[in-house]
Design an enzyme around this catalytic site. Structure first.
Site, PDB file in Angstrom:
ATOM      1  N   CYS A 136       0.899  -1.371   0.016  1.00  0.00           N
ATOM      2  CA  CYS A 136       0.176  -0.033   0.100  1.00  0.00           C
ATOM      3  C   CYS A 136       0.456   1.480  -0.038  1.00  0.00           C
ATOM      4  O   CYS A 136       0.229   2.441  -0.156  1.00  0.00           O
ATOM      5  CB  CYS A 136      -1.256  -0.387   0.805  1.00  0.00           C
ATOM      6  N   LYS A 223      10.591  -3.789  -0.431  1.00  0.00           N
ATOM      7  CA  LYS A 223       9.322  -4.358  -1.188  1.00  0.00           C
ATOM      8  C   LYS A 223       9.108  -2.810  -2.017  1.00  0.00           C
ATOM      9  O   LYS A 223       8.676  -2.560  -3.077  1.00  0.00           O
ATOM     10  CB  LYS A 223       8.682  -4.446  -0.273  1.00  0.00           C
ATOM     11  N   HIS A 252      -1.814   6.145   3.854  1.00  0.00           N
ATOM     12  CA  HIS A 252      -0.721   6.304   4.027  1.00  0.00           C
ATOM     13  C   HIS A 252       0.389   7.513   3.326  1.00  0.00           C
ATOM     14  O   HIS A 252      -0.602   7.758   2.078  1.00  0.00           O
ATOM     15  CB  HIS A 252       0.278   4.833   3.528  1.00  0.00           C
TER      16      HIS A 252
END
Ligand code: A2P
Length: 352
Positions: A136, A223, A252
């Site tokens: 995300c 990631k 986020h």
């Protein structure tokens, strides 16, 4: 032909948002199956959207995730844990079903497309049963960078994140709420279970575990780097991130520094961002949006875009999205919609 859709992790933070967005968008389906762990078997969840078997929506009884409960599914959304994805991904693939996976288990597998439909929807064409959605924090960044690289090629990116606790799961949101309530009542904070230390009134420069083979960057930071490279097809992109957890429920946010191989003016970058599907750029340099304001919104936002004069051809900006929507459930649903549109769900092995 409409698919039977199963959701593994239907009782979780992403599962809950998935049900709302699938209903809002009327994701075409014959039947919807809600699956979770044995703990949730028999729980009842409401789906407000239409399916062939229930055109007005209705209550659905949660089933345990088993070979039996998955047997008639055509598309399986999985948002549980890497272990659960690894348990069922190969099983589903062998049976010619499609798994759209929210976890990190298969993201870097070269046989698995890692997709944001607005950026690299064409990668769906070579899927072999499993499609991953990005982390995300990767999603809004990759959307912004993809728009900007239409102006000039990217040469280097650094990012610092401000990540909401819902990214960890529903239990972490409850932990933050309990800590905030305890602070409000002047009581002792319950022992933290989701994070190494208290998250209320604090920030943690620690998301996922440290990787000693990669200079002690965290797995989340790696990631972001690896997924951005894969989605943008830029294997050599110089990239470093620091991921930070903040006491925010949803949304986020990131501060990004990007460098280009040649001059990229702010005006041209703004125009490219304005042309990008799913991206909202705030052009007034004194205006911005915050996680609280964008929770529940489907867009990736870019604000405070300005030159970084410490490097050649550099810019810096603020970017953010609702981590449960575009960062997870919405992106997964958009992938399913795109796969149905491109006829990539049924008999895909025969067509490859
Ligand atoms: P359950 O509610 O039964 O534990 P979150 O990310 O909010 O923590 O949610 C995790 C989701 O993954 C929940 O729906 C949870 O179900 C589900 N889950 C956890 N373990 C398993 C498992 N072994 N098989 C299937 N689903 C699981």
């Amino acid at each position: 032909m409409e698919p039977t859709v199963a959701v593994i992790g239907a009782t979780g933070a992403v599962g809950d948002v998935f049900l709302k967005i699938a209903a809002e968008r009327k994701l075409p389906m014959k039947q919807l199956k809600l699956l979770a762990s044995a703990r949730s078997k028999g729980k009842v969840l409401r789906y407000e959207g239409p399916t062939t078997v229930a055109p007005n929506g209705g209550d659905i009884v949660v089933e345990e995730t088993t070979a039996e409960s998955l047997a008639d599914a055509d598309i399986v959304f999985c948002s549980a844990s890497s272990e659960v994805s690894k348990q069922w991904g190969p099983w589903l693939k062998e049976r010619g079903k499609v798994m759209i996976d929210d976890g990190s288990a298969f993201r870097m597998d070269p046989t698995v497309p890692l997709v944001i439909p607005e950026v690299n929807g064409d990668d769906l064409e070579w899927h072999q049963g499993i499609v991953s959605i990005p982390n995300c924090t990767t999603t809004p960044l990759a959307m912004a960078l993809d728009a900007m690289r239409q102006v000039a090629p990217l040469s280097r990116v650094t990012a610092s994140t401000y990540q909401a606790v819902s990214g960890t799961g529903a239990a972490a949101v409850r932990e933050l709420d309990a800590q905030v309530a305890a602070i409000g009542r002047g009581e002792a904070i319950p022992t933290p279970e989701q994070y190494p230390v208290q998250i209320a009134g604090n920030v943690l420069p620690h998301v996922d575990s440290f990787d000693e083979e990669e200079d002690y960057y965290t797995k989340e930071e790696l990631k972001m780097r690896n997924e951005t490279r894969k989605i943008l097809h830029l294997d050599g992109l110089r990239f470093a991130a620091t991921c930070v957890r903040v006491p925010v429920a949803i949304g986020h946010a990131e501060v990004v520094h990007a460098e280009f191989e040649r001059e990229a003016s702010i005006a041209d970058l703004v125009a490219a961002l304005q042309a990008a599907e799913g991206v909202e750029v705030i052009t007034d340099p004194t205006k911005y949006v915050t996680p609280l304001e964008i929770a529940g919104d489907d867009r990736a936002f870019v604000a405070r875009l300005r030159p970084d004069r410490t490097v050649e051809h550099g810019v810096t900006f603020w970017c953010l999205t609702d981590n449960l929507r575009k960062g997870a459930a919405l992106n997964a649903i958009q992938i399913a919609e795109e796969m149905l549109k491109r006829d990539l769900v049924f008999d895909y092995a025969a067509k490859a």
